[in-house]
Design an enzyme around this catalytic site. Structure first.
Site, PDB file in Angstrom:
ATOM      1  N   CYS A  70      54.818  87.608 -12.068  1.00 55.58           N
ATOM      2  CA  CYS A  70      53.947  87.699 -13.028  1.00 55.58           C
ATOM      3  C   CYS A  70      54.454  87.980 -14.361  1.00 55.58           C
ATOM      4  O   CYS A  70      55.947  88.232 -14.605  1.00 55.58           O
ATOM      5  CB  CYS A  70      52.692  88.930 -12.783  1.00 55.58           C
ATOM      6  SG  CYS A  70      53.747  90.299 -12.707  1.00 55.58           S
TER       7      CYS A  70
ATOM      8  N   CYS B  55      55.563  97.751 -17.404  1.00 54.89           N
ATOM      9  CA  CYS B  55      54.697  96.489 -17.808  1.00 54.89           C
ATOM     10  C   CYS B  55      53.502  96.967 -18.723  1.00 54.89           C
ATOM     11  O   CYS B  55      52.976  98.206 -18.676  1.00 54.89           O
ATOM     12  CB  CYS B  55      54.012  96.199 -16.445  1.00 54.89           C
ATOM     13  SG  CYS B  55      52.722  94.887 -16.937  1.00 54.89           S
TER      14      CYS B  55
ATOM     15  N   HIS C 129      51.701 105.178  -4.539  1.00 54.45           N
ATOM     16  CA  HIS C 129      52.487 104.067  -5.228  1.00 54.45           C
ATOM     17  C   HIS C 129      52.936 104.610  -6.553  1.00 54.45           C
ATOM     18  O   HIS C 129      52.141 105.669  -7.286  1.00 54.45           O
ATOM     19  CB  HIS C 129      51.502 103.171  -5.352  1.00 54.45           C
ATOM     20  CG  HIS C 129      51.966 101.972  -5.904  1.00 54.45           C
ATOM     21  ND1 HIS C 129      52.288 101.692  -7.130  1.00 54.45           N
ATOM     22  CD2 HIS C 129      52.198 100.767  -5.251  1.00 54.45           C
ATOM     23  CE1 HIS C 129      52.871 100.587  -7.187  1.00 54.45           C
ATOM     24  NE2 HIS C 129      52.938  99.647  -6.128  1.00 54.45           N
TER      25      HIS C 129
ATOM     26  N   GLU D 181      53.426 103.429  -9.589  1.00 51.94           N
ATOM     27  CA  GLU D 181      52.498 103.205 -10.605  1.00 51.94           C
ATOM     28  C   GLU D 181      51.390 104.236 -10.707  1.00 51.94           C
ATOM     29  O   GLU D 181      51.200 104.766 -11.799  1.00 51.94           O
ATOM     30  CB  GLU D 181      51.775 101.699 -10.467  1.00 51.94           C
ATOM     31  CG  GLU D 181      50.816 101.594 -11.770  1.00 51.94           C
ATOM     32  CD  GLU D 181      49.710 100.576 -11.238  1.00 51.94           C
ATOM     33  OE1 GLU D 181      50.226  99.605 -10.872  1.00 51.94           O
ATOM     34  OE2 GLU D 181      48.605 100.816 -11.817  1.00 51.94           O
TER      35      GLU D 181
HETATM   36 FE1  F3S Z   1      52.544  92.310 -12.977  1.00 51.02          FE
HETATM   37 FE2  F3S Z   1      52.158  94.238 -14.917  1.00 51.02          FE
HETATM   38 FE3  F3S Z   1      50.109  93.134 -13.408  1.00 51.02          FE
HETATM   39  S1  F3S Z   1      53.978  93.993 -13.578  1.00 51.02           S
HETATM   40  S2  F3S Z   1      51.088  92.578 -11.516  1.00 51.02           S
HETATM   41  S3  F3S Z   1      51.383  92.045 -14.909  1.00 51.02           S
HETATM   42  S4  F3S Z   1      50.660  95.380 -13.984  1.00 51.02           S
END
Ligand code: F3S
Length: 279
Positions: free
Chosen positions: A12, A94, A122, A124
């Site tokens: 991603c 991210c 997790h 996150e």
């Molecule tokens: Fe990838 Fe960020 Fe979503 S790392 S899976 S775009 S939360």
């Protein structure tokens, strides 16, 4: 036998961004350490290790005064502690995870209890909870109202499925509406997750067998496997070597392949090649 990859598959934007950032930083600064794996994929971690990027489990394990924060992000306590120790931070969190952190902080500062729909263990989720202070709670089951304030905010782990989040919010409202003074729902499922899931489901509907490629520790890969297995025979594999020839016997004509957001292209390509050899 027809082999087809999902329209959205593999890395991603968040994972690609984190890997690019860390590769650039290593070229400039030399060997670095990430707090926990940069992404949940051993092949990625191994490849980065060849470039001098290793994993530290805590600030005490750092060999230099530089810390790389993974795409999953961390709570504010870790940032504060690192800054207090004079550690330079390279933050690859991210942007979608950052958005959840900001939402959690804003809600908690406004007096809301903050529920994160997701896995409390997790990384996150732990980071996002850190921004909610003592007002945060992570769960996948509707909690009792005992320790909640009458004002409640609900967020989702970025990699949950929309259907599961929808069902959680609906059950929460049904169970607790009388006790709630105000409810805010922030849809923090990330775009990449949504697109990967939609493409995987679309492919699963017209396949006889689905292979989901990615780490067993990857939340988004596990979710893809769960979703596909509700439609068709599905196997979650980490590498091509795990493909069992027995899965391909019988009436299997169309094999669909999807992969988690931290699965490198090479690993997906190896799965396709092995399937072609076995055909
Ligand atoms: Fe990838 Fe960020 Fe979503 S790392 S899976 S775009 S939360």
């Amino acid at each position: 036998m027809q082999i087809e990859k999902a329209a959205e598959i593999g890395f991603c934007t968040g994972v690609r961004r984190a890997i690019n950032m860390i590769e650039r930083a290593t070229k400039e600064l030399g060997p670095l350490q990430t707090l926990g794996p940069i992404v949940h994929n051993q092949q990625v971690v191994d490849r980065l290790a060849e470039h001098g990027v290793t994993v530290a489990e805590s600030l005490d394990q750092l060999k230099r005064d530089i810390l790389c924060i993974s795409s999953h992000g961390v709570g504010p306590q870790i940032i504060e502690e690192a800054e207090a120790r004079g550690i330079k931070i390279i933050d690859t969190t991210c942007p979608f995870v950052r958005r959840s952190q900001v939402a959690a902080k804003r809600l908690a500062n406004s007096g809301f209890s903050v529920i994160v729909f997701g896995d409390e263990n997790h990384r996150e989720v732990q980071g996002v909870l850190g921004y909610a202070g003592d007002k945060g709670l992570a769960t996948i089951k509707v909690p009792s109202f005992k320790n909640l304030s009458p004002r409640v905010g609900i967020l989702s782990q970025t990699t949950q499925s929309f259907a599961a989040f929808h069902s959680f919010v609906s059950s929460f409202v049904q169970t607790h509406l009388e006790s709630i003074a105000e409810l805010r729902v922030v849809n923090t499922i990330c775009d990449a997750t949504r697109k990967h899931q939609e493409a995987a489901l679309e492919l699963a509907r017209r396949s006889d067998l689905m292979l989901v490629v990615g780490s067993r520790g990857s939340a988004n890969t596990k979710r893809l496997a769960e979703l596909c297995s509700a439609l068709v025979e599905t196997h979650h594999i980490e590498t091509a070597q795990e493909i069992d020839p027995k899965w391909l016997s019988g009436k299997v004509e169309r094999i669909g392949i999807t992969a988690g957001a931290s699965t490198p292209d090479e690993v997906i390509d190896e799965v396709v090649s092995r399937l072609r050899e076995m055909k």
